[in-house]
Design an enzyme around this catalytic site. Structure first.
Site, PDB file in Angstrom:
ATOM      1  N   CYS A  85       0.859  -1.178   0.000  1.00 24.17           N
ATOM      2  CA  CYS A  85       0.000   0.000   0.000  1.00 24.17           C
ATOM      3  C   CYS A  85       0.900   1.235   0.000  1.00 24.17           C
ATOM      4  O   CYS A  85       2.007   1.218   0.515  1.00 24.17           O
ATOM      5  CB  CYS A  85      -0.890  -0.016   1.239  1.00 24.17           C
ATOM      6  SG  CYS A  85      -1.951   1.418   1.419  1.00 24.17           S
ATOM      7  N   SER A 111       0.734   3.922   1.681  1.00 21.55           N
ATOM      8  CA  SER A 111       1.003   4.560   2.982  1.00 21.55           C
ATOM      9  C   SER A 111       2.341   4.121   3.571  1.00 21.55           C
ATOM     10  O   SER A 111       3.009   4.904   4.239  1.00 21.55           O
ATOM     11  CB  SER A 111      -0.111   4.244   3.976  1.00 21.55           C
ATOM     12  OG  SER A 111      -1.355   4.414   3.376  1.00 21.55           O
ATOM     13  N   HIS A 125       5.088   6.327   2.232  1.00 14.90           N
ATOM     14  CA  HIS A 125       5.188   7.667   2.839  1.00 14.90           C
ATOM     15  C   HIS A 125       6.194   7.671   3.987  1.00 14.90           C
ATOM     16  O   HIS A 125       6.863   8.670   4.233  1.00 14.90           O
ATOM     17  CB  HIS A 125       3.834   8.114   3.386  1.00 14.90           C
ATOM     18  CG  HIS A 125       2.855   8.555   2.339  1.00 14.90           C
ATOM     19  ND1 HIS A 125       3.147   9.531   1.427  1.00 14.90           N
ATOM     20  CD2 HIS A 125       1.589   8.155   2.072  1.00 14.90           C
ATOM     21  CE1 HIS A 125       2.098   9.716   0.642  1.00 14.90           C
ATOM     22  NE2 HIS A 125       1.141   8.891   1.003  1.00 14.90           N
ATOM     23  N   HIS A 157       0.647  -3.286   6.222  1.00 14.21           N
ATOM     24  CA  HIS A 157      -0.586  -3.154   7.008  1.00 14.21           C
ATOM     25  C   HIS A 157      -1.816  -3.613   6.226  1.00 14.21           C
ATOM     26  O   HIS A 157      -2.925  -3.230   6.558  1.00 14.21           O
ATOM     27  CB  HIS A 157      -0.756  -1.685   7.426  1.00 14.21           C
ATOM     28  CG  HIS A 157      -0.937  -0.769   6.262  1.00 14.21           C
ATOM     29  ND1 HIS A 157       0.114  -0.321   5.507  1.00 14.21           N
ATOM     30  CD2 HIS A 157      -2.047  -0.287   5.692  1.00 14.21           C
ATOM     31  CE1 HIS A 157      -0.344   0.422   4.535  1.00 14.21           C
ATOM     32  NE2 HIS A 157      -1.655   0.466   4.595  1.00 14.21           N
ATOM     33  N   CYS A 179      -6.884  -3.018   3.387  1.00 15.40           N
ATOM     34  CA  CYS A 179      -6.697  -1.560   3.436  1.00 15.40           C
ATOM     35  C   CYS A 179      -7.266  -0.880   2.205  1.00 15.40           C
ATOM     36  O   CYS A 179      -8.277  -0.202   2.271  1.00 15.40           O
ATOM     37  CB  CYS A 179      -5.225  -1.174   3.633  1.00 15.40           C
ATOM     38  SG  CYS A 179      -5.016   0.626   3.660  1.00 15.40           S
TER      39      CYS A 179
END
Ligand SMILES: [Zn+2]
Ligand SMILES: [Zn+2]
Length: 361
Positions: free
Chosen positions: A38, A40, A43, A59, A162
């Site tokens: 993902c 995220s 980041h 996650h 997610c």
């Protein structure tokens, strides 16, 4: 166990052996079967967002319960589960009001007398978002898992952990898109494609996908977009206003940039609602015309993990997939092994992939 750990920020993930504890009272030990890459996580790897390392990233995952703590009654060894970062305490004002994704107590659920993960130097490793999915096993509080039907393939189930829930939830729960309404989705990655599918399932009329890649826009059409706009060929706001004759009822920003978040607002029809799903970098403010917001009754709102109630939502999304209405096979770009995780993120940075899945077995 083998795990992909972020030891410095910015940095790449390092594959190393770390030890994982046994489940304490309300905890569940899960054998990870699949984990999705993902945006995220990236980041934190690039340093756009910060947390103290070492961090066990990942996650978005599905697996099989191996062992449970003495207080766990919800799942038992052998159950198939999806993990979700929206762990809920179940008693705060948000949880009791059905807003589980806003629960402020998820950190408290993760508190324990000794670290759950320790590296070879004896240093505690923090599981990212309380999950830490890029490892052969996960140790999580039972309020971070949902039990699922066993005929659901776990690689597709992982996606629901997610990205899919974030995109579908933004449409169904945060914005509550009505049949026949007009929708625009900016960003045709995993989350944007899920929002496009959510709009299709919700019965939206025009569904416009905006991206810079013609390949992704073609994929968006296959998943439900009725119109596409390549933003590299001109102003996407003007193009969307032309297609809809004055703007959309609902827009969704699925990238996490100031410019695209502002576009999502500027392309609204009067009375329309813009939902920003992407993670706008910390310290960045948006600029929107005030008279439009107030006099034209436009709304700008955020969506945290699709405003999910994941123990209700995820089994529903699985039913939609197994009924053929939610397309997940088409969202998987490639399967990799844990050792290839950095290459998987490189492909994401190039914009080549919709979703990469790690197979642990
Ligand atoms: Zn995610
Ligand atoms: Zn709560």
């Amino acid at each position: 166990m083998k795990a992909a750990v972020l030891n410095q920020i910015p940095g790449e993930l390092e594959i190393e052996e770390i030890t994982i504890d046994k489940p304490a009272r309300s905890e569940v030990l899960i054998r990870t079967v699949n984990a999705g890459l993902c945006h995220s996580d990236l980041h934190f790897m690039t340093g756009d967002w910060q947390m103290p390392p070492p961090l066990l990233m990942g996650h978005e995952a599905a697996g099989v319960v191996e062992a449970v703590g003495e207080d766990v009654s919800y799942v038992k060894p052998g159950d198939h589960v999806i993990t979700c970062l929206s762990g809920f305490c179940g008693t705060c004002r948000y949880c009791t009001n059905g807003q589980l994704s806003l629960c402020p107590n998820k950190r408290k659920l993760q508190e324990r007398s000794q670290p759950s993960l320790v590296n070879h130097e004896g240093t505690a490793v923090t599981p990212f978002t309380g999950l830490g999915a890029f490892a052969e096993q996960m140790l999580v509080h039972e309020h971070f898992v949902v039990k699922i039907r066993e005929d659901m393939p776990l690689d597709k189930a992982a996606l629901i952990g997610c990205g899919v829930t974030t995109g579908l939830g933004a449409v169904f729960r945060t914005a509550k898109v009505e049949p026949g309404s007009t929708v625009c989705v900016i960003g045709a990655g995993g989350i944007g494609m899920s929002a496009v599918q959510g709009a299709r399932i919700a019965g939206a009329g025009k569904i416009i996908a905006v991206d810079l890649s013609d390949t992704k826009l073609e994929q968006a059409q296959a998943l439900g977009a009725t119109h596409v706009v390549n933003a590299s060929e001109g102003d996407p706001v003007g193009a969307v206003q032309e297609i809809t004759g004055g703007g959309v009822d609902y827009s969704f920003e699925a990238i996490g940039l100031k410019a695209t978040a502002e576009q999502s607002f500027n392309m609204l029809a009067p009375g329309g609602t813009a939902t920003v799903i992407g993670m706008i970098p910390i310290n960045q403010n948006l600029e929107i015309p005030g008279y439009q917001l107030f006099l034209m009754e436009k709304k700008l709102q955020g969506s945290m993990m699709g405003s999910n109630q994941f123990r209700t939502d995820m089994p529903r999304f699985i039913d939609l997939y197994l009924d053929g209405r939610l397309k997940l096979d088409e969202m998987v770009s490639q399967h990799i092994h844990l050792e290839q995780v950095n290459e998987g993120y490189d492909a994401m940075k190039q914009g080549d992939t919709m979703r990469t899945i790690i197979d642990f077995e």
